[in-house]
Design a protein around this motif. Structure first.
Motif, PDB file in Angstrom:
ATOM      1  N   GLY A 179     -41.564   3.340 -65.032  1.00 14.76           N
ATOM      2  CA  GLY A 179     -40.956   3.101 -63.727  1.00 14.76           C
ATOM      3  C   GLY A 179     -40.588   4.324 -62.920  1.00 14.76           C
ATOM      4  O   GLY A 179     -40.045   4.193 -61.818  1.00 14.76           O
ATOM      5  N   ALA A 180     -40.883   5.519 -63.408  1.00 15.01           N
ATOM      6  CA  ALA A 180     -40.498   6.729 -62.677  1.00 15.01           C
ATOM      7  C   ALA A 180     -41.246   6.835 -61.356  1.00 15.01           C
ATOM      8  O   ALA A 180     -42.467   6.671 -61.304  1.00 15.01           O
ATOM      9  N   ASP A 181     -40.501   7.113 -60.283  1.00 19.77           N
ATOM     10  CA  ASP A 181     -41.131   7.408 -59.001  1.00 19.77           C
ATOM     11  C   ASP A 181     -40.795   8.814 -58.499  1.00 19.77           C
ATOM     12  O   ASP A 181     -41.327   9.259 -57.486  1.00 19.77           O
ATOM     13  N   ILE A 182     -39.926   9.517 -59.223  1.00 21.27           N
ATOM     14  CA  ILE A 182     -39.696  10.948 -59.025  1.00 21.27           C
ATOM     15  C   ILE A 182     -39.827  11.618 -60.379  1.00 21.27           C
ATOM     16  O   ILE A 182     -39.268  11.137 -61.379  1.00 21.27           O
ATOM     17  N   LEU A 183     -40.579  12.713 -60.428  1.00 25.62           N
ATOM     18  CA  LEU A 183     -40.779  13.464 -61.665  1.00 25.62           C
ATOM     19  C   LEU A 183     -40.150  14.835 -61.507  1.00 25.62           C
ATOM     20  O   LEU A 183     -40.474  15.571 -60.568  1.00 25.62           O
ATOM     21  N   SER A 184     -39.249  15.185 -62.410  1.00 23.00           N
ATOM     22  CA  SER A 184     -38.612  16.499 -62.379  1.00 23.00           C
ATOM     23  C   SER A 184     -39.321  17.425 -63.362  1.00 23.00           C
ATOM     24  O   SER A 184     -39.490  17.073 -64.539  1.00 23.00           O
ATOM     25  N   ILE A 185     -39.722  18.620 -62.876  1.00 26.75           N
ATOM     26  CA  ILE A 185     -40.427  19.588 -63.723  1.00 26.75           C
ATOM     27  C   ILE A 185     -39.783  20.964 -63.540  1.00 26.75           C
ATOM     28  O   ILE A 185     -40.347  21.862 -62.900  1.00 26.75           O
ATOM     29  N   PRO A 186     -38.575  21.168 -64.064  1.00 23.78           N
ATOM     30  CA  PRO A 186     -37.954  22.498 -63.992  1.00 23.78           C
ATOM     31  C   PRO A 186     -38.755  23.479 -64.834  1.00 23.78           C
ATOM     32  O   PRO A 186     -39.338  23.105 -65.855  1.00 23.78           O
ATOM     33  N   ALA A 187     -38.767  24.754 -64.421  1.00 24.73           N
ATOM     34  CA  ALA A 187     -39.673  25.682 -65.084  1.00 24.73           C
ATOM     35  C   ALA A 187     -39.171  27.115 -65.037  1.00 24.73           C
ATOM     36  O   ALA A 187     -38.296  27.477 -64.251  1.00 24.73           O
ATOM     37  N   ALA A 188     -39.785  27.908 -65.941  1.00 23.65           N
ATOM     38  CA  ALA A 188     -39.672  29.368 -65.905  1.00 23.65           C
ATOM     39  C   ALA A 188     -41.085  29.899 -66.119  1.00 23.65           C
ATOM     40  O   ALA A 188     -41.374  30.558 -67.115  1.00 23.65           O
ATOM     41  N   PHE A 189     -41.975  29.592 -65.184  1.00 19.46           N
ATOM     42  CA  PHE A 189     -43.394  29.939 -65.304  1.00 19.46           C
ATOM     43  C   PHE A 189     -43.584  31.453 -65.221  1.00 19.46           C
ATOM     44  O   PHE A 189     -42.975  32.120 -64.395  1.00 19.46           O
ATOM     45  N   THR A 190     -44.462  31.973 -66.071  1.00 19.95           N
ATOM     46  CA  THR A 190     -44.811  33.384 -65.988  1.00 19.95           C
ATOM     47  C   THR A 190     -45.592  33.645 -64.694  1.00 19.95           C
ATOM     48  O   THR A 190     -46.167  32.724 -64.101  1.00 19.95           O
ATOM     49  N   VAL A 191     -45.638  34.891 -64.277  1.00 18.67           N
ATOM     50  CA  VAL A 191     -46.333  35.229 -63.029  1.00 18.67           C
ATOM     51  C   VAL A 191     -47.842  34.958 -63.115  1.00 18.67           C
ATOM     52  O   VAL A 191     -48.409  34.303 -62.219  1.00 18.67           O
ATOM     53  N   PRO A 192     -48.552  35.406 -64.170  1.00 14.09           N
ATOM     54  CA  PRO A 192     -50.003  35.156 -64.190  1.00 14.09           C
ATOM     55  C   PRO A 192     -50.364  33.679 -64.213  1.00 14.09           C
ATOM     56  O   PRO A 192     -51.241  33.234 -63.460  1.00 14.09           O
ATOM     57  N   THR A 193     -49.675  32.895 -65.054  1.00 17.71           N
ATOM     58  CA  THR A 193     -49.999  31.469 -65.103  1.00 17.71           C
ATOM     59  C   THR A 193     -49.502  30.750 -63.859  1.00 17.71           C
ATOM     60  O   THR A 193     -50.105  29.766 -63.424  1.00 17.71           O
ATOM     61  N   GLY A 194     -48.413  31.245 -63.279  1.00 18.43           N
ATOM     62  CA  GLY A 194     -47.925  30.654 -62.037  1.00 18.43           C
ATOM     63  C   GLY A 194     -48.923  30.804 -60.905  1.00 18.43           C
ATOM     64  O   GLY A 194     -49.221  29.838 -60.186  1.00 18.43           O
ATOM     65  N   LYS A 195     -49.444  32.008 -60.745  1.00 20.60           N
ATOM     66  CA  LYS A 195     -50.430  32.251 -59.690  1.00 20.60           C
ATOM     67  C   LYS A 195     -51.672  31.393 -59.879  1.00 20.60           C
ATOM     68  O   LYS A 195     -52.256  30.889 -58.912  1.00 20.60           O
ATOM     69  N   ALA A 196     -52.080  31.219 -61.118  1.00 23.77           N
ATOM     70  CA  ALA A 196     -53.328  30.513 -61.391  1.00 23.77           C
ATOM     71  C   ALA A 196     -53.182  28.992 -61.357  1.00 23.77           C
ATOM     72  O   ALA A 196     -54.081  28.295 -60.875  1.00 23.77           O
ATOM     73  N   HIS A 197     -52.050  28.471 -61.863  1.00 21.34           N
ATOM     74  CA  HIS A 197     -52.012  27.048 -62.176  1.00 21.34           C
ATOM     75  C   HIS A 197     -50.848  26.248 -61.601  1.00 21.34           C
ATOM     76  O   HIS A 197     -50.910  25.022 -61.573  1.00 21.34           O
ATOM     77  N   TRP A 198     -49.761  26.902 -61.204  1.00 22.42           N
ATOM     78  CA  TRP A 198     -48.530  26.184 -60.855  1.00 22.42           C
ATOM     79  C   TRP A 198     -48.755  25.130 -59.774  1.00 22.42           C
ATOM     80  O   TRP A 198     -48.496  23.939 -59.972  1.00 22.42           O
ATOM     81  N   GLU A 199     -49.247  25.537 -58.617  1.00 22.71           N
ATOM     82  CA  GLU A 199     -49.391  24.591 -57.510  1.00 22.71           C
ATOM     83  C   GLU A 199     -50.363  23.476 -57.847  1.00 22.71           C
ATOM     84  O   GLU A 199     -50.078  22.299 -57.598  1.00 22.71           O
ATOM     85  N   ILE A 200     -51.501  23.823 -58.417  1.00 25.40           N
ATOM     86  CA  ILE A 200     -52.517  22.792 -58.664  1.00 25.40           C
ATOM     87  C   ILE A 200     -52.050  21.777 -59.697  1.00 25.40           C
ATOM     88  O   ILE A 200     -52.318  20.576 -59.580  1.00 25.40           O
ATOM     89  N   LEU A 201     -51.290  22.228 -60.708  1.00 25.53           N
ATOM     90  CA  LEU A 201     -50.775  21.291 -61.702  1.00 25.53           C
ATOM     91  C   LEU A 201     -49.720  20.370 -61.101  1.00 25.53           C
ATOM     92  O   LEU A 201     -49.698  19.164 -61.383  1.00 25.53           O
ATOM     93  N   LEU A 202     -48.825  20.923 -60.285  1.00 27.45           N
ATOM     94  CA  LEU A 202     -47.809  20.093 -59.646  1.00 27.45           C
ATOM     95  C   LEU A 202     -48.447  19.034 -58.749  1.00 27.45           C
ATOM     96  O   LEU A 202     -48.060  17.855 -58.770  1.00 27.45           O
TER      97      LEU A 202
END
Length: 277
Positions: A172-195
């Motif tokens: 039943g979730a209609d909001i998903l919370s994904i708090p993070a401490a993403f590293t810079v290299p993986t953040g640049k590569a994957h953060w936006e597209i995964l979200l």
């Protein structure tokens, strides 16, 4: 629904982090937010585990948790405390848990989630974090009722495992919370597209509060705390720096998108592949 996101640069001193977090919760309440979302490890970010062991506490003794509960009560605001490192007294092997908290406007804890997928990776020859060496992984997905919606809880590395978000939206979730401490290299590569992928698959809002900056323990995190709507549109990107930002969620968008693309309703169970002879 007006929400706030805190983007933090948490350090090795829980008392200092608690003061910053308390100020951010008070600011969010004063700005009219119904709920504030904070990053993973809001209370302590320290990869020196011997040093961290001296300040990690149980729930009853954690200064960051008690501050968040107090400020929630004062401001009449929900707090989705992204996560804290917490001692787990019932754990015979003495490992900690990476625990997310949902705190109601009365200051009471209404839900807890322990991070299921622990970050055990080889990023480079010099950086091979093993979260499982110090933390015990969770075993249960968690959803919780909030005003006008159902919130699904997850933490950081969980984002790479879409089966968890399928379970959350099936519940039943209609909001998903994904708090993070993403590293810079993986953040640049994957953060936006995964979200955006998680939002599109689920037809749900994704709220992702992150750590940003150069931390006292020597690591660097990516920032770019985001809110993504059920169609995959980015409503908020905090970029670099720390601080607070506000965003309005039109919760009718969830049903609108799920009616247009009924992927959640059309999910099917199926048999796993068999071995090829």
């Amino acid at each position: 629904m007006k929400i706030a996101l805190a983007q933090m640069c948490s350090g090795i001193d829980p008392d200092r982090n608690a003061k910053q977090l308390g100020s951010l919760v008070a600011e969010a309440a004063a700005g009219g937010a119904v709920m504030i979302f904070t990053p993973e490890m809001s209370g302590l970010l320290d990869r020196d585990r011997s040093r961290a062991a001296g300040v990690i506490r149980s729930e009853d003794d954690d200064i960051v948790l008690s501050t968040a509960r107090s400020e929630a009560r004062k401001g009449g605001i929900w707090v989705q405390l992204g996560s804290l490192a917490i001692k787990n007294p019932g754990n015979s092997n003495q490992k900690w848990v990476n625990r997310s908290f949902l705190i109601g406007p009365d200051g009471e804890i209404s839900a807890r989630y322990d991070k299921i997928h622990l970050f055990d990776v080889d990023l480079s020859a010099d950086e091979s974090p093993r979260e499982s060496s110090a933390y015990l992984g969770g075993r249960r997905a968690v959803v919780a009722a909030i005003p006008g919606a159902t919130l699904g809880l997850s933490i950081c590395y969980d984002i790479r495992f879409p089966g968890l978000y399928e379970a959350l939206t099936n519940a039943g979730a209609d909001i998903l919370s994904i708090p993070a401490a993403f590293t810079v290299p993986t953040g640049k590569a994957h953060w936006e597209i995964l979200l955006r992928a998680r939002a599109i698959e689920a037809g749900a809002f994704v709220v992702a509060a992150g750590q940003y900056g150069s931390h006292e323990d020597g690591r660097s995190t990516y920032g770019h705390s985001m809110v993504v709507d059920p169609w995959g549109e980015i409503l908020l990107d905090m970029g670099e720096g720390d601080g607070l930002a506000f965003c309005e969620l039109d919760l009718t968008k969830v049903q609108e998108v799920r009616s247009r693309i009924p992927a959640v309703a059309n999910r099917k169970e199926f048999a796993a592949p068999v071995d090829v002879a």
